[in-house]
Structures are given as structure tokens and as C-alpha cells.
Enzyme design. Structure first.
Site, PDB file in Angstrom:
ATOM      1  N   GLU A   1      59.773  25.746  50.977  1.00 10.39           N
ATOM      2  CA  GLU A   1      58.797  25.678  49.891  1.00 10.39           C
ATOM      3  C   GLU A   1      58.374  24.235  49.638  1.00 10.39           C
ATOM      4  O   GLU A   1      57.196  23.943  49.401  1.00 10.39           O
ATOM      5  CB  GLU A   1      59.377  26.291  48.617  1.00 10.39           C
ATOM      6  CG  GLU A   1      59.654  27.782  48.689  1.00 10.39           C
ATOM      7  CD  GLU A   1      58.394  28.627  48.665  1.00 10.39           C
ATOM      8  OE1 GLU A   1      57.293  28.053  48.500  1.00 10.39           O
ATOM      9  OE2 GLU A   1      58.502  29.862  48.813  1.00 10.39           O
TER      10      GLU A   1
ATOM     11  N   ASP B   1      56.924  36.043  58.500  1.00 11.06           N
ATOM     12  CA  ASP B   1      55.473  35.907  58.625  1.00 11.06           C
ATOM     13  C   ASP B   1      54.989  34.566  59.162  1.00 11.06           C
ATOM     14  O   ASP B   1      54.306  34.490  60.186  1.00 11.06           O
ATOM     15  CB  ASP B   1      54.793  36.208  57.288  1.00 11.06           C
ATOM     16  CG  ASP B   1      55.341  35.355  56.146  1.00 11.06           C
ATOM     17  OD1 ASP B   1      56.522  34.984  56.186  1.00 11.06           O
ATOM     18  OD2 ASP B   1      54.583  35.074  55.205  1.00 11.06           O
TER      19      ASP B   1
ATOM     20  N   GLU C   1      53.527  44.138  45.921  1.00 12.09           N
ATOM     21  CA  GLU C   1      54.310  43.337  46.860  1.00 12.09           C
ATOM     22  C   GLU C   1      54.740  44.158  48.070  1.00 12.09           C
ATOM     23  O   GLU C   1      54.735  43.669  49.192  1.00 12.09           O
ATOM     24  CB  GLU C   1      55.538  42.748  46.154  1.00 12.09           C
ATOM     25  CG  GLU C   1      56.354  41.804  47.007  1.00 12.09           C
ATOM     26  CD  GLU C   1      55.650  40.511  47.365  1.00 12.09           C
ATOM     27  OE1 GLU C   1      56.246  39.678  48.069  1.00 12.09           O
ATOM     28  OE2 GLU C   1      54.488  40.309  46.939  1.00 12.09           O
TER      29      GLU C   1
ATOM     30  N   GLU D   1      46.700  35.643  50.855  1.00 11.99           N
ATOM     31  CA  GLU D   1      46.626  36.053  52.271  1.00 11.99           C
ATOM     32  C   GLU D   1      45.434  36.956  52.593  1.00 11.99           C
ATOM     33  O   GLU D   1      44.815  36.822  53.656  1.00 11.99           O
ATOM     34  CB  GLU D   1      47.927  36.741  52.684  1.00 11.99           C
ATOM     35  CG  GLU D   1      49.078  35.794  52.954  1.00 11.99           C
ATOM     36  CD  GLU D   1      49.718  35.248  51.680  1.00 11.99           C
ATOM     37  OE1 GLU D   1      50.479  34.264  51.761  1.00 11.99           O
ATOM     38  OE2 GLU D   1      49.450  35.822  50.596  1.00 11.99           O
TER      39      GLU D   1
END
Length: 548
Positions: free
Chosen positions: A218, A358, A451, A472
Site C-alpha cells: 500500500e 490481481d 465487493e 477498476e
């Protein structure tokens, strides 16, 4: 002091502007969402733009040939061109020319309406961005993120990825996370005044010498990526964003942060710990569990930092970790979801293209585009073929055991929505379109993404019903529009904007959705909402089309 803190940013310029230079586009690699155009895209773009004109030219040429053939036949039959055949030919040509003018006028009107619609949507997005940004600056700066419902702040850097909220440091007072993530957005929207003020403030006031345990992934994608992309804009922009007043402040901050992350790579495998304290390094008895995306998605920022500073340690560390991770793939070329950085053994063997994995795929293809190394392409190519063989089910992607390829979970996670964008980058436009449309149907069904969505049952996951303002779907919509110029994707962009305004906009900014069924909101405006979601839609609506 509080009044001074809240007013330093007032008096900005907010006129529409966009850096068209391909060099500047490449500078904005932060999240790699709004600036990478692959070698494939312009082919589809030109093909779509020229299709109508080609059809009209075929019509007029066919008509011309008809007239010429008619004249030739008449001349041969009558020894010359008769007045009646000549008149007929002229009439046919006039009719064809009139038809051509009519079609061109329709195209012109259509393009004018489309440009007007784009500009309207751009202005809507601009206003939304400043609603989120101004509220952050008023109620949260210099803390990390805005709490829009209570109009307060949260110093959330230590909480990102920390689902159990373990080992929090209560003396940590923020790192202006949202401001750093907003820098490239300000530049793209043409607000040079605000950008310059932000850069100068960060250079004078920000320090990463803080006692806070952070998630390496992050911290890398948000802070390090935000600083590097803004540095490139400040340093290389032909529009002189900083007007000669830039002394590499952002790069110095990025280098300092990168050095604080390096000790995380000191493991038996070279795969980094998921967590590190910015002031004290890796904790004693720190967890050795990490995710595939967490340790396999560091090469873009670390590689760029090496090229900008000349210090090879950053890229070497990230590349060694990536190579070791790749060596752990199964015989099917599949990766698991979580692993142990000390032993190099997999913990969770079920995997897919969503949460936990991902960005591993995304970073491989984008590292190849950014750095040009065939090694990244070879990794991605094998991994992509494996996903198509073992995860894909029609337009959907389920999860499977990395060892056997046997399906494990039939679910869509919102992070999967990045996948069509990756497919566009490699030229798999048809597959990207099919998957994107299914994903968008889920968005339309609930208003925003849940989600997790159970594909086999056609229902939301019973516990993961939230939507944290993720970008996204907007990203994939943007890439597909750039590849095809299909106006339908502009309509999708408009619907995304409308949904965000209807369901997430509040007086104090934009709030995450806690439950997409009841549309109950959560008091959190994520920093990536300003750096990605808005900008992706904004650059999707250029008045002058982007050049590859």
C-alpha cells in the site's frame, strides 16, 4: 494555526487543460491507469474513426463507376455521348454528391454533439473532484484521509491492508496521503497553482521518519507512486507546472521512503515482509505471511525510482522478489494467493485474477511496456495463457486450485474489474469487451459494485457487500474506449459518474458504501478515489483525442 492550515490552498486556477505530449503521458505512470497506450490501440482507433468515411467513399466511387460505364456503353452504341445519357449521368452524380454531403453533415452534427457531451461530463467530473479535494483540504489535511460523513479525518496509513487493526501506533499523525495521491490529478486537470503549492508544502513539511507500521504494498503504490509520478510531471512538463521553482523535493521524499522500505526485503527468500515500521524497520516476530499481489507488484515504482536516482538497490530488490515468486508457480503456471516469505511455501493454493493476486498480472504487462524487458513479457504471456485455460468460464473468471486447475470459488470480486484493461493492452479486445459488459451488468444491477458477487448463484456474497469507491471498472472502460472509440463506453462512463453522485456524494465529500443493498454509507473517502477514479473518467473525455 488551524485557519492558516486550511487557507493555504485557496486561490487556485481551475481552467481545463490536459498535457497531450506522449512524454508527459508516460510520466504519469502512477497506477498506470490513464497514461499507457499500447502499440495495438491506434490500429483499432483509426479503423473505427475511418469506417464511416470509407463506406461513403465506396458509395460515391460505385456511383462514379456507374456513370462512367453508362457513358461508355452509350458512346459505343451511338458513336458518341447522347444528351439524355449525359443528363442522366449528371443527375446521378448530383444525387450521390448530395447524399455524401448529407451523410457528412450528419457525422459533423454527431461529432459536435459527442464533443459537447464529453465536455459536459468532464466538467461534472471536475466538480466532483474538487468537492472531494476541497473537503479533504478543509477537514482532514494534513492527515491521511477524509471522513466525509463526520467531516473529520483519519490517519489511516497504518490501517491500510490491516484488517485486524493490529500493532497500531497511536502517536502517528498522518502523512498527507490524500494530497500526495491528488498531485497528478491536479496537474492533469490543469491546476498548476494548486499543484505548485502542494509540492512546496510537502517539500518543506513532510517527513517519513514516523513511528508507524505500514503495509509495504500500500505504501509503495500510494505514497511512492504518487511522489514519483508528480516528480516526473514537475520535472519534465513542457507547460512549466512549477515555473522554475522545483528542486527535486518530491524525488528526495520518494528516495527517503524507498530506503525505509528496503529492509522489508531482508528475508531468506528475498520476498519482502508485508509490513514494516517506517522509523524502526521490521518488527521482531513480524508475520511472514504475504499475498502474491503484495510482493509481486512493486517493480514499477521501485524500477522507476532506480532510474531516477541511479541507486540500483530498489529495482534489484523488487526484481529478485518477482523472480523468486515466479519460480514458485505450479506446473500449470498458476500462482497461489498467500505465501510465507521465510520458507517460500504457499499458504493458500486457491487463486484467481481478483483480490490477493490481481496486480501481479497487471504489473507484469505494464512493466514490459514501461521498461521494455522481454523477461516481463515472457512471465506475463505464460501467466495469461494459464488464466485463460484454468480461470476463464465464458466472459467470467472463477477461482481454481493452482496445483490442479480445479474450480474452487465461483465468485466475482470487484478488483477483477481491472482485467479488461489488461486485455486491451495486449490487444485481446474482443475478450475484454465481453468481460467488461458482464461486469458492468453487475454494476447496473446494484448501482455500484459489491465487493464479492457469487456468479453461480447470481447474488451478493452474504458478508462482503461494501463498495470502497474502487476505480477498476472506470479504468477498463477508459482503455476500451481508447481502443475502439465506441461511444457506448462514454455512456458507461456517464453512468458511473451518475451512480457515484447518486449513491456516494454527501455534503462533506464522497463516502464509501457499506452495504450496496441498503446503500448504507461508511465514513471514509479513500485517497485513491481522487488519484484514479476521477482522473480516469476525466481523461476519457478529451476534446482533442489522445495520441498514441
Amino acid at each position: 494555526m488551524e485557519q492558516t492550515r486550511r487557507q493555504w490552498w485557496v486561490g487556485d486556477d481551475r481552467q481545463p487543460s490536459f498535457p497531450h505530449s506522449p512524454h508527459i503521458q508516460l510520466c504519469l505512470f502512477h497506477h498506470m491507469t490513464n497514461i499507457i497506450y499500447s502499440m495495438y490501440i491506434h490500429r483499432f482507433q483509426e479503423q473505427y474513426n475511418n469506417l464511416m468515411m470509407m463506406m461513403m467513399m465506396k458509395i460515391i466511387l460505385a456511383g462514379w463507376r456507374g456513370c462512367v460505364n453508362s457513358e461508355t456503353e452509350s458512346s459505343r452504341a451511338m458513336g458518341g455521348l447522347s444528351s439524355s445519357s449525359s443528363s442522366c449521368c449528371r443527375h446521378r452524380l448530383l444525387l450521390l454528391l448530395s447524399s455524401l454531403c448529407w451523410l457528412m453533415s450528419i457525422m459533423s452534427m454527431s461529432n459536435a454533439l459527442l464533443a459537447e457531451e464529453k465536455e459536459s461530463l468532464r466538467e461534472d467530473v471536475r466538480r466532483m473532484f474538487y468537492h472531494a479535494y476541497d473537503n479533504y483540504m478543509l477537514h482532514a489535511f494534513p492527515h491521511d484521509e477524509l471522513k466525509p460523513l463526520s467531516q473529520t479525518f483519519t490517519d489511516s496509513l497504518g490501517e491500510l491492508g490491516n484488517l485486524k487493526l493490529e500493532h497500531l501506533t497511536y502517536t502517528y499523525d498522518g502523512s498527507a496521503l490524500t494530497l500526495i495521491e491528488s498531485l497528478s490529478s491536479l496537474a492533469i486537470m490543469g491546476n498548476n497553482t494548486e499543484f505548485k503549492k502542494a509540492v512546496l508544502w510537502l517539500g518543506e513539511n513532510l517527513s517519513f521518519d514516523k513511528d508507524v507500521r505500514v503495509n509495504v504494498f500500500e505504501c509503495n503504490i500510494r505514497l511512492l507512486g504518487g511522489l514519483i509520478s508528480a516528480h516526473l510531471l514537475a520535472k519534465e512538463s513542457p507547460s512549466s507546472i512549477m515555473s522554475g521553482g522545483y528542486a527535486d523535493q518530491l524525488l528526495l521524499l520518494a528516495e527517503d521512503l524507498g530506503q525505509r522500505l528496503l529492509p522489508a526485503f531482508n528475508t531468506p527468500t528475498g520476498i519482502p515482509y508485508a509490513w514494516i515500521n517506517l522509523k524502526h524497520g521490521v518488527r521482531v516476530n513480524e508475520t511472514t505471511e504475504t499475498s502474491t499481489s503484495g510482493c509481486g507488484s512493486l517493480i514499477l515504482e521501485m524500477g522507476a525510482l532506480t532510474r531516477l536516482t541511479g541507486d540500483p538497490r530498489f529495482e534489484v530488490a523488487a526484481l529478485n522478489a518477482l523472480r523468486r515468486l515466479w519460480s514458485m508457480r505450479s506446473s500449470l503456471d498458476l500462482m497461489g494467493t498467500t505465501l510465507d516469505v521465510a520458507t517460500g511455501q504457499w499458504i493458500e493454493h486457491s487463486s484467481g485474477i481478483g483480490a490477493g493476486v490481481d496486480s501481479f498480472y497487471e504489473y507484469l504487462v505494464k512493466a514490459y511496456i514501461l521498461f521494455g524487458s522481454e523477461e516481463y513479457w515472457q512471465m506475463f504471456h505464460r501467466a495469461y495463457l494459464a488464466t485463460q485455460q484454468h480461470f476463464r468460464h465464458g466472459p467470467w473468471y472463477h477461482e481454481a486450485d493452482m496445483r490442479t486447475g480445479r474450480a474452487t470459488h465461483w465468485q466475482f470480486t470487484s478488483l477483477q474489474a481491472f482485467w479488461p484493461a489488461v486485455q486491451v493492452l495486449i490487444g485481446d479486445i474482443s475478450a475484454a469487451n465481453l468481460t467488461h459488459r458482464e461486469f458492468f451488468h453487475v454494476w447496473e444491477k446494484f448501482g455500484v459494485f459489491p465487493e464479492r458477487y457469487l456468479i453461480d448463484r447470481g447474488m451478493i456474497h452474504p458478508t462482503e457487500k461494501y463498495y470502497p469507491l474502487r476505480p477498476e471498472l472506470a479504468e477498463s472502460t477508459f482503455y476500451l474506449y481508447q481502443a475502439t472509440k465506441d461511444p457506448w463506453y462514454l455512456e458507461v462512463g456517464k453512468r458511473i459518474v451518475n451512480s457515484l453522485n447518486i449513491f456516494t456524494r454527501v455534503k462533506g465529500g464522497f463516502a464509501s458504501v457499506k452495504n450496496v443493498v441498503s446503500m448504507e454509507l461508511e465514513d471514509h473517502q479513500h485517497s485513491f478515489f481522487l488519484s484514479e477514479t476521477f482522473v480516469i473518467i476525466f481523461v476519457q473525455m478529451p476534446i482533442v483525442e489522445l495520441a498514441c
